[in-house]
Design a protein around this motif. Sequence first.
Motif, PDB file in Angstrom:
ATOM      1  N   ASP A  42      -7.294 -10.202 -48.419  1.00  0.00           N
ATOM      2  CA  ASP A  42      -6.578  -9.468 -49.555  1.00  0.00           C
ATOM      3  C   ASP A  42      -6.579  -7.993 -49.902  1.00  0.00           C
ATOM      4  OD1 ASP A  42      -7.768 -11.123 -51.155  1.00  0.00           O
ATOM      5  OD2 ASP A  42      -6.114 -12.533 -52.679  1.00  0.00           O
ATOM      6  N   ASN A  43      -8.039  -8.125 -49.812  1.00  0.00           N
ATOM      7  CA  ASN A  43      -8.502  -6.526 -50.724  1.00  0.00           C
ATOM      8  C   ASN A  43      -8.438  -5.183 -49.999  1.00  0.00           C
ATOM      9  OD1 ASN A  43     -10.197  -4.501 -50.611  1.00  0.00           O
ATOM     10  ND2 ASN A  43     -12.301  -5.808 -51.171  1.00  0.00           N
ATOM     11  N   PRO A  44      -7.494  -4.465 -50.735  1.00  0.00           N
ATOM     12  CA  PRO A  44      -6.836  -3.378 -49.804  1.00  0.00           C
ATOM     13  C   PRO A  44      -7.384  -3.079 -49.009  1.00  0.00           C
ATOM     14  CG  PRO A  44      -6.571  -3.783 -52.825  1.00  0.00           C
ATOM     15  CD  PRO A  44      -7.363  -4.434 -52.313  1.00  0.00           C
ATOM     16  N   ASP A  45      -8.725  -3.097 -49.084  1.00  0.00           N
ATOM     17  CA  ASP A  45      -9.500  -2.398 -48.246  1.00  0.00           C
ATOM     18  C   ASP A  45      -9.919  -2.656 -47.142  1.00  0.00           C
ATOM     19  OD1 ASP A  45     -10.270   0.190 -47.082  1.00  0.00           O
ATOM     20  OD2 ASP A  45     -12.292   1.169 -48.172  1.00  0.00           O
ATOM     21  N   ASN A  46     -10.103  -3.954 -47.071  1.00  0.00           N
ATOM     22  CA  ASN A  46     -10.178  -4.960 -45.617  1.00  0.00           C
ATOM     23  C   ASN A  46     -11.296  -5.422 -44.863  1.00  0.00           C
ATOM     24  OD1 ASN A  46      -7.931  -5.273 -45.298  1.00  0.00           O
ATOM     25  ND2 ASN A  46      -7.495  -7.520 -45.358  1.00  0.00           N
ATOM     26  N   GLN A  47     -10.497  -3.982 -44.307  1.00  0.00           N
ATOM     27  CA  GLN A  47     -10.695  -3.883 -42.445  1.00  0.00           C
ATOM     28  C   GLN A  47     -12.208  -2.814 -42.571  1.00  0.00           C
ATOM     29  OE1 GLN A  47      -6.798  -4.425 -41.325  1.00  0.00           O
ATOM     30  NE2 GLN A  47      -7.512  -6.002 -39.582  1.00  0.00           N
ATOM     31  N   SER A  48     -12.756  -2.159 -43.841  1.00  0.00           N
ATOM     32  CA  SER A  48     -13.422  -1.789 -43.772  1.00  0.00           C
ATOM     33  C   SER A  48     -14.835  -1.960 -43.216  1.00  0.00           C
ATOM     34  CB  SER A  48     -13.611  -0.473 -44.745  1.00  0.00           C
ATOM     35  OG  SER A  48     -13.881  -1.828 -45.523  1.00  0.00           O
ATOM     36  N   ARG A  49     -15.083  -3.628 -43.330  1.00  0.00           N
ATOM     37  CA  ARG A  49     -16.026  -3.947 -42.726  1.00  0.00           C
ATOM     38  C   ARG A  49     -15.087  -5.641 -41.952  1.00  0.00           C
ATOM     39  NH1 ARG A  49     -19.317  -6.627 -47.364  1.00  0.00           N
ATOM     40  NH2 ARG A  49     -20.594  -7.449 -45.795  1.00  0.00           N
ATOM     41  N   TRP A  50     -16.328  -6.380 -41.036  1.00  0.00           N
ATOM     42  CA  TRP A  50     -15.244  -6.625 -40.410  1.00  0.00           C
ATOM     43  C   TRP A  50     -15.357  -8.420 -40.470  1.00  0.00           C
ATOM     44  CZ3 TRP A  50     -21.123  -6.173 -37.959  1.00  0.00           C
ATOM     45  CH2 TRP A  50     -21.188  -4.778 -37.097  1.00  0.00           C
ATOM     46  N   ASN A  51     -14.093  -8.568 -41.215  1.00  0.00           N
ATOM     47  CA  ASN A  51     -14.002  -9.634 -41.994  1.00  0.00           C
ATOM     48  C   ASN A  51     -12.613 -10.489 -40.987  1.00  0.00           C
ATOM     49  OD1 ASN A  51     -11.477  -8.071 -42.389  1.00  0.00           O
ATOM     50  ND2 ASN A  51     -10.966  -8.380 -44.509  1.00  0.00           N
ATOM     51  N   TRP A  52     -12.688  -9.937 -39.573  1.00  0.00           N
ATOM     52  CA  TRP A  52     -11.696 -10.907 -39.129  1.00  0.00           C
ATOM     53  C   TRP A  52     -12.032 -10.708 -37.556  1.00  0.00           C
ATOM     54  CZ3 TRP A  52     -12.230  -5.414 -39.638  1.00  0.00           C
ATOM     55  CH2 TRP A  52     -11.778  -4.746 -38.296  1.00  0.00           C
ATOM     56  N   CYS A  53     -12.581 -11.874 -37.387  1.00  0.00           N
ATOM     57  CA  CYS A  53     -13.372 -12.102 -36.089  1.00  0.00           C
ATOM     58  C   CYS A  53     -13.149 -10.793 -34.947  1.00  0.00           C
ATOM     59  CB  CYS A  53     -13.254 -13.568 -35.574  1.00  0.00           C
ATOM     60  SG  CYS A  53     -11.133 -14.236 -34.635  1.00  0.00           S
ATOM     61  N   ASP A  54     -11.881 -10.793 -34.274  1.00  0.00           N
ATOM     62  CA  ASP A  54     -11.695  -9.528 -33.493  1.00  0.00           C
ATOM     63  C   ASP A  54     -12.619  -8.595 -33.500  1.00  0.00           C
ATOM     64  OD1 ASP A  54      -9.442 -11.286 -33.974  1.00  0.00           O
ATOM     65  OD2 ASP A  54      -8.218  -9.992 -33.152  1.00  0.00           O
ATOM     66  N   ALA A  55     -13.209  -8.167 -34.849  1.00  0.00           N
ATOM     67  CA  ALA A  55     -14.473  -7.307 -35.006  1.00  0.00           C
ATOM     68  C   ALA A  55     -15.117  -7.335 -34.455  1.00  0.00           C
ATOM     69  CB  ALA A  55     -14.410  -6.874 -36.446  1.00  0.00           C
ATOM     70  N   LEU A  56     -15.818  -8.689 -33.812  1.00  0.00           N
ATOM     71  CA  LEU A  56     -16.990  -9.413 -33.717  1.00  0.00           C
ATOM     72  C   LEU A  56     -17.035  -8.848 -32.102  1.00  0.00           C
ATOM     73  CD1 LEU A  56     -17.831 -12.462 -35.331  1.00  0.00           C
ATOM     74  CD2 LEU A  56     -18.546  -9.940 -35.861  1.00  0.00           C
TER      75      LEU A  56
ATOM     76  N   LYS B 195     -23.595 -11.509 -39.783  1.00  0.00           N
ATOM     77  CA  LYS B 195     -24.153 -13.044 -40.942  1.00  0.00           C
ATOM     78  C   LYS B 195     -23.270 -12.989 -41.589  1.00  0.00           C
ATOM     79  CE  LYS B 195     -29.334 -13.245 -39.323  1.00  0.00           C
ATOM     80  NZ  LYS B 195     -30.237 -12.902 -39.937  1.00  0.00           N
ATOM     81  N   ALA B 196     -22.423 -11.647 -41.936  1.00  0.00           N
ATOM     82  CA  ALA B 196     -22.218 -11.577 -42.960  1.00  0.00           C
ATOM     83  C   ALA B 196     -20.940 -12.348 -42.471  1.00  0.00           C
ATOM     84  CB  ALA B 196     -21.628 -10.619 -43.771  1.00  0.00           C
ATOM     85  N   THR B 197     -20.359 -11.731 -41.614  1.00  0.00           N
ATOM     86  CA  THR B 197     -18.686 -12.159 -40.974  1.00  0.00           C
ATOM     87  C   THR B 197     -18.699 -14.356 -40.592  1.00  0.00           C
ATOM     88  OG1 THR B 197     -17.895 -10.263 -40.406  1.00  0.00           O
ATOM     89  CG2 THR B 197     -17.542 -11.950 -39.676  1.00  0.00           C
ATOM     90  N   THR B 198     -20.099 -14.146 -40.030  1.00  0.00           N
ATOM     91  CA  THR B 198     -20.056 -15.468 -39.436  1.00  0.00           C
ATOM     92  C   THR B 198     -20.472 -16.754 -40.728  1.00  0.00           C
ATOM     93  OG1 THR B 198     -20.802 -14.918 -37.759  1.00  0.00           O
ATOM     94  CG2 THR B 198     -21.732 -16.934 -38.129  1.00  0.00           C
ATOM     95  N   ASP B 199     -21.007 -16.318 -41.875  1.00  0.00           N
ATOM     96  CA  ASP B 199     -21.032 -16.593 -42.863  1.00  0.00           C
ATOM     97  C   ASP B 199     -19.916 -17.204 -43.507  1.00  0.00           C
ATOM     98  OD1 ASP B 199     -23.799 -17.073 -42.055  1.00  0.00           O
ATOM     99  OD2 ASP B 199     -24.240 -15.467 -44.055  1.00  0.00           O
ATOM    100  N   PHE B 200     -18.904 -16.577 -43.493  1.00  0.00           N
ATOM    101  CA  PHE B 200     -17.781 -16.132 -44.627  1.00  0.00           C
ATOM    102  C   PHE B 200     -15.940 -16.584 -42.660  1.00  0.00           C
ATOM    103  CE2 PHE B 200     -13.693 -13.795 -45.553  1.00  0.00           C
ATOM    104  CZ  PHE B 200     -13.603 -14.753 -46.426  1.00  0.00           C
TER     105      PHE B 200
END
Length: 370
Positions: free
Chosen positions: A147-161, A189-194
């Motif tokens: 729910d971060n307004p700029d949430n997809q500037s990092r890999w926070n959805w698995c497709d991004a990997l 690693k940050a995405t995987t941990d999440f």
Amino acid sequence: MKTIQRFIVHGIALMTIVSQAQDIKPAEVKQVMKRVADWQIAHYSDLYSNQKEPHHPLDWTNGALYVGMVKWAAMADDDTYYLWLKDLGEKYDWQLHRRKYHADDHTVGQMYIELYRMYKDEKMLEPTKEQFNFIMHHPARTSLDWDNPDNQSRWNWCDALFMSPPVWAKLYNLSGDKRYLDFMVKEFKATTDFLFDEKEHLYYRDQSFMGKLDHGTKIFWSRGNGWVFAGLSNIMDELDPNSKEYKYFLKIYKKMAKKLLQIQTPQGHWAMSLLGQEYYPTPETSGSSFYTYGLAWGINKGVLDKKTYGAAVEKGWNALVGHVTDDGMLGYVQPIGAAPGNAWPDKSEVYGTGAFLSAGSEVYKLYGGK
């Protein structure tokens, strides 16, 4: 209505079982790959997923197509496919898509780097290097919360990997500059941990699916995990198998492979909700293509045992081929989405074709193709 639905599903299962009885021959793998590749090029500008206009050529949908198409180009008996990809790159001056940090818009970089390896033309590489150097020196600092307004500037959805990390790995392999690898591994690693569920050994699509159930089962989207599984293979292709980084990715890959073996359907595909095949009996070919690709890759690389995993690849590939029409369209590709849904025999998508061509490239090798 329920009787009709059961009849349709039974018919799908029967057709798939019949196809599985056929032996896999390298020449036939190559033939069906050519048919699918040629159909997709002829229908490249068609409308998909209820779009009002064709996908932009640099969009992630086409980027995923190019990942598979360049694998097919390396197998094909002429330069037609390399030249088609090269023309696309030249038309757009080898630029990535519009969003600087968004992983989806990095996907096309995988194709650019493979064409650079073929043609050794630095202009194919420079825009990607310039953009990734900027990101490396000005990393996004946002949280991974969905729910971060700029949430997809990092890999926070698995497709991004699947979309961005292989580009970083390729740049590292080409340049020897470990900063590319270090950045990628840290973010991965940050995405995987999440998002990685340590009990189920699968990835949530994003934070919004955590804690939710579908018919009493956790929701692990098939294509989403397919993006990850194929991405792991594409990353490891660029790394030294003796490195600590390779071993990190291999550990995740093997956990996922073991789980995927357990949950493959009797018909050979993987359900759109991976733990809910009873509720999602319709075949889906994009996720299933990625799993077939990744498992065949693992056997070919010697990191998976053929006796254990070979039958799953055979079932998977024969199921996929059973959904290719006579003129080369891959059916049962789920439209653009982020969760389990529907697929139809007369519906395709460019990323499904890319996944299928990736699968074929490894199945071909597995069954003796040279």
